[in-house]
Design a protein around this motif. Structure first.
Motif, short mmCIF file in Angstrom:
data_model
loop_
_atom_site.label_atom_id
_atom_site.label_comp_id
_atom_site.label_asym_id
_atom_site.label_seq_id
_atom_site.Cartn_x
_atom_site.Cartn_y
_atom_site.Cartn_z
N LYS A 1 0.83 -1.20 0.00
CA LYS A 1 0.00 0.00 0.00
C LYS A 1 0.86 1.26 0.00
O LYS A 1 0.50 2.28 -0.57
N ALA A 2 2.04 1.16 0.65
CA ALA A 2 2.93 2.30 0.73
C ALA A 2 3.65 2.53 -0.59
O ALA A 2 4.39 3.50 -0.75
N GLY A 3 3.46 1.57 -1.49
CA GLY A 3 4.10 1.71 -2.79
C GLY A 3 5.53 1.19 -2.80
O GLY A 3 6.25 1.35 -3.78
N ARG A 4 5.94 0.60 -1.73
CA ARG A 4 7.32 0.07 -1.66
C ARG A 4 7.28 -1.37 -2.14
O ARG A 4 7.44 -2.32 -1.37
N ARG A 5 7.09 -1.52 -3.46
CA ARG A 5 6.80 -2.84 -4.00
C ARG A 5 7.96 -3.79 -3.93
O ARG A 5 7.80 -4.97 -3.66
N ARG A 6 9.18 -3.25 -4.19
CA ARG A 6 10.36 -4.11 -4.15
C ARG A 6 10.53 -4.69 -2.74
O ARG A 6 10.73 -5.88 -2.56
N GLU A 7 10.41 -3.79 -1.75
CA GLU A 7 10.55 -4.25 -0.37
C GLU A 7 9.46 -5.25 -0.02
O GLU A 7 9.72 -6.24 0.66
N ALA A 8 8.26 -4.98 -0.52
CA ALA A 8 7.16 -5.89 -0.24
C ALA A 8 7.48 -7.27 -0.83
O ALA A 8 7.30 -8.30 -0.16
N TYR A 9 7.96 -7.26 -2.06
CA TYR A 9 8.30 -8.53 -2.71
C TYR A 9 9.34 -9.29 -1.91
O TYR A 9 9.18 -10.48 -1.62
N ASP A 10 10.39 -8.57 -1.49
CA ASP A 10 11.43 -9.23 -0.68
C ASP A 10 10.85 -9.78 0.61
O ASP A 10 11.19 -10.88 1.03
N TYR A 11 9.96 -8.98 1.19
CA TYR A 11 9.36 -9.42 2.44
C TYR A 11 8.56 -10.70 2.25
O TYR A 11 8.70 -11.66 3.00
N TRP A 12 7.73 -10.72 1.21
CA TRP A 12 6.90 -11.92 0.96
C TRP A 12 7.78 -13.15 0.76
O TRP A 12 7.48 -14.22 1.27
N ARG A 13 8.88 -12.95 0.01
CA ARG A 13 9.75 -14.10 -0.25
C ARG A 13 10.40 -14.61 1.03
O ARG A 13 10.52 -15.82 1.26
N ARG A 14 10.83 -13.63 1.85
CA ARG A 14 11.41 -14.05 3.14
C ARG A 14 10.39 -14.84 3.95
O ARG A 14 10.69 -15.86 4.55
N LEU A 15 9.16 -14.34 3.96
CA LEU A 15 8.10 -14.98 4.72
C LEU A 15 7.86 -16.40 4.21
O LEU A 15 7.77 -17.36 4.96
N TRP A 16 7.82 -16.49 2.87
CA TRP A 16 7.58 -17.80 2.26
C TRP A 16 8.71 -18.77 2.63
O TRP A 16 8.47 -19.94 2.92
#
Lengths: 258, 289, 291
Positions: free
Chosen positions: A203-218
């Protein structure tokens, strides 16, 4: 008379001996309840009526706070927000280590009170006044949560609530993500907050960080079959972001849908 | 007084110059309950403490027990300082108007007090039953004390005083408020104890009863002994003589009086002896039993 | 020594029996049942997240109130009565030391207090169990036995709050606090002979005890300038009164904070120490008392 004097001497000797003991116990207690400091009890004495102070200090503080909270519920029903705020302040003053009072107090101010004033009728041409009032209540709620976090830093609940506040009331999604991450560092945090960090970053528009976060979570677990934790949602977000960010096929977690 | 070396042991109780002051109020006013009282009671004797209310009888008994501390002077019981465990082990006490934990039954209260005089459980239970038998309360032993009459309470009081088989029995007004039959039972009990070599000290203001059992008496007044001695010494009027005769005809009586006058004696009184009311009462009631 | 213990035991059991056979006590029992019944009614004040805080607060306050009644009245009623009715003569004319009488009375009252606390705590835990199983039962019924992530979380939270083993710690602390009040009342009973006076004084010490820490810090820190008599007064308070704030750990436990036995045990030790000293003081004063 001789024994009485002896008794008095014994009492004073014991008294002198017990003082350091009491101070040590008080210090140990301080560790357990970070929030209660001496100035607090002076403050308490100033702000409450004499009788209530006695009850509060006499070991019935919990029940006193509960009763005040019940009257807060009454104030809430009557939409008397100033009283809601005052009562919430007294409750957290009486029992600063009770998460519930901070959390629900903040919810009443930042959500209920601010929503109510937004809908309240205002004089013509003073629409900005509404926004101003709403903002004031949101800030009051935020202040309550932030003070609560200082008193109870080891629990996730208030961080989570503060994250919700930044997201839903202030629409500051980066701040919300930070708060959720802080919550996750603390034991007992519900697992779904893990996903909130990702949502907030997107939502904050920080898509790259979001992507990294999701991958870490996965990557944090090997078993993704548990339906309860909604790994499907995570997978969906990763797929969407991989497409959106144009991640090279070799680096992708999931092969693009055909 | 000069005594042999171990003189104190020969006495059951000896009180020397015993004084007791009670503070009356916050000021320095004091009440002299006992004023340099000397009291010696021999082993094996029945000793009566007489005196009007407030003369210091109860105070004396409490000092012998160590319930009070003397302001000056001292009391010894069988050579031991009054109030020490050693002294109290050998004493049995029945207070005035004895009041007991009313929630207990007769048997329970005796067992409770028996544990305090260090009787082993099995011995204690046996002793309790014996004593209940002795004071004729076996039938009422399971009832709570609040259902007891005054006389029954007094008997329970006696039983508890006898739990430790004391050498010295202190009875404060033992017959107060007890009916004549009960009083006589108590009297018989005291005499029975004397026969077993026990020492008994009792206080009373019923002089007749004292007269019946006491070997020696002391009369207290305002905290001092004003008369002391055996009943023989205190009561006999040596210059007078009393006859009690049956079957004397009026004529013979006149001749006798005349003869006595001729001998130089003065006839003070000629009456018919009357039965004492107490004896009449006891006879009447006992016939009905 | 053996005799002393036997005497203390005999007097304690007698005190306990006396208290148990008083009718007032049954009124208290009924009152406590009504109150705990009321507490399960009061769970209507569902504090949303419901960590059973209200229920716990009410139960612990209830145990405090009834326990305080027992602690305040026990010694103040029984000891002066024993003196006034002169039943004490019957005890002290036997080879019983006076401190044995005092200790016997105290431990009898402690036994009574223990009975009460255990009884009320038992009812409270039953009520807590009932409330918890009703709440989780509702959730499980709504989800037809397959709770979602959020529901599972809620059930876990309910169970953790309801079956918090630290609640036992809180109970022990509360019991110790009440025992401390009792020992103060026993001590005052050896000084005075009026029930009303003893109850009032004990209550006063109880309240002062909650302010003792304030007086203590004020006196020891000495940062604030105060007249010598103020300081002397504070010093007297700090030296004599127990610090009842020490027992505030109970609040923390109910608030769900981590309180360990290593936090609780020193407090219990403090209570025991204070009780021993107070009993010694009581024995000293009583030794000289004219009966």
């Amino acid at each position: 008379m001789r024994y009485r004097l002896l008794a008095l001497a014994l009492l004073v000797a014991w008294g002198a001996g017990k003082l350091p003991w009491e101070r040590r116990l008080a210090a140990e207690r301080q560790v357990v309840m970070v929030g209660e400091t001496l100035p607090m009890s002076y403050q308490l004495r100033d702000r409450l009526g004499q009788g209530l102070t006695m009850a509060a200090l006499g070991g019935f503080r919990g029940l006193a706070a509960d009763c005040l909270w019940i009257s807060l519920t009454g104030a809430w029903e009557e939409q008397e927000w100033e009283r809601v705020q005052a009562l919430a302040e007294v409750c957290v003053l009486l029992q600063p280590r009770v998460v519930f009072f901070w959390e629900m107090g903040a919810w009443n101010l930042a959500w209920n009170a601010s929503e109510a004033v937004t809908r309240a009728p205002v004089p013509m041409g003073r629409i900005d006044r509404r926004r101003h009032d709403a903002m004031r209540w949101i800030e009051a709620g935020r202040s309550l949560l932030e003070r609560g976090i200082r008193v109870i830093p080891e629990r996730p609940t208030l961080y989570q609530k503060l994250g919700d506040l930044h997201w839903q009331r202030l629409e500051d999604y980066s701040k919300a993500a930070e708060c959720y991450e802080e919550a996750l560092k603390r034991p007992g945090c519900p697992a779904y907050v893990e996903r909130f960090v990702g949502f907030a970053l997107e939502k904050a528009g920080r898509r790259r960080e979001a992507y990294d976060y999701w991958r870490r979570l996965w990557g944090s677990v090997s078993e993704h079959g548990v339906d309860q934790h909604r790994w499907g949602v995570v997978e969906e977000h990763i797929r969407d972001l991989e497409a959106e960010l144009d991640v090279p096929a070799g680096e992708r977690l999931f092969a693009p849908a055909r | 007084m000069i005594f042999k070396k171990n003189w104190k042991k020969d006495w059951a109780v000896c009180a020397n110059e015993l004084s007791k002051l009670y503070p009356v109020d916050w000021t320095q006013k004091r009440l002299h309950a006992l004023d340099r009282l000397d009291l010696y009671v021999r082993r094996g004797e029945v000793f009566g403490l007489l005196g009007p209310n407030g003369s210091g009888k109860s105070t004396t008994l409490k000092l012998i027990l160590g319930l009070l501390n003397p302001s000056s002077g001292s009391v010894q019981v069988f050579g031991a300082e009054a109030g020490t465990l050693e002294a109290r082990r050998r004493i049995g006490f029945l207070p005035e108007n004895a009041y007991f934990p009313a929630f207990l039954s007769g048997r329970e209260v005796l067992r409770y007090y028996g544990r305090l005089v260090d009787l082993a459980q099995r011995k204690l239970w046996k002793r309790v039953e014996e004593l209940l038998e002795l004071v004729e309360l076996t039938a009422a032993a399971a009832r709570p004390l609040k259902t007891y009459s005054k006389g029954m309470l007094q008997r329970i009081g006696l039983a508890q005083a006898l739990l430790n088989d004391p050498d010295l029995l202190l009875l404060d007004e033992p017959t107060a408020g007890v009916d004549p039959i009960g009083a006589r039972q108590i009297r018989d009990l005291i005499l029975g104890l004397r026969a077993r070599g026990k020492t008994v000290i009792f206080s009373s203001h019923l002089l007749e009863q004292v007269q019946e059992v006491a070997d020696r008496v002391a009369i207290l007044h305002r905290g001092t002994v004003i008369q002391e001695g055996t009943l023989e010494d205190l009561l006999s009027v040596r210059e007078q003589t009393q006859f009690t005769v049956s079957g004397l005809a009026p004529v013979a009586r006149e001749r006798l009086e005349e003869w006595l006058r001729g001998e130089g004696a003065e006839v003070l009184e000629v009456t018919h002896p009357r039965e004492r009311l107490e004896e009449l009462f006891i006879k009447a009631v006992e016939k009905r039993r | 020594m053996g005799n002393s213990l036997r005497h203390i035991y005999a007097i304690a059991t007698n005190t306990f029996t006396e208290a148990i056979r008083q009718r007032v006590l049954y009124v208290l029992v009924v009152f406590c049942l009504v109150m705990l019944g009321g507490s399960s009614f009061c769970t209507q004040f569902d504090f949303r997240g419901d960590d059973f805080k209200f229920m716990k607060d009410l139960a612990y306050a209830g145990i405090s109130v009834i326990g305080l009644l027992v602690a305040l009245l026990g010694a103040a009623l029984l000891i002066p009565a024993e003196l006034e009715r002169r039943t004490i003569y019957m005890v002290l004319c036997k080879p019983v030391r006076r401190f044995e009488f005092i200790a016997g009375k105290y431990f009898g009252l402690v036994a009574l207090l223990t009975l009460f606390v255990v009884l009320m705590a038992g009812i409270f835990f039953l009520a807590l169990w009932g409330h918890e199983s009703a709440l989780t039962g509702d959730i499980l019924a709504a989800s037809k036995g397959r709770p979602t992530e959020l529901q599972a979380q809620m059930i876990a939270e309910y169970r953790a709050a309801a079956y918090d083993p630290a609640l036992v710690q809180a109970l022990v602390l509360l019991w110790a606090k009440l025992c401390l009040v009792t020992v103060i009342s026993v001590f005052l009973s050896t000084l005075a002979s009026s029930t009303v006076f003893i109850v009032c004084c004990t209550l006063l010490v109880y309240l002062i005890g909650h302010l003792q820490s304030v007086a203590r810090e004020f006196w020891l820190e000495g940062t604030v300038a105060a007249a010598w008599y103020t300081r002397a007064f504070l010093a007297a308070l700090a030296l004599t009164a127990p610090d009842f704030q020490t027992f505030n750990l109970i609040d923390e436990i109910i608030a769900g904070n981590a309180v360990l036995w290593s936090n609780t045990l020193p407090v219990l030790g403090y209570a025991v120490g204070y009780a021993v000293v107070a009993l010694a003081l009581a024995a000293l004063v009583f030794e000289e008392r004219e009966l």
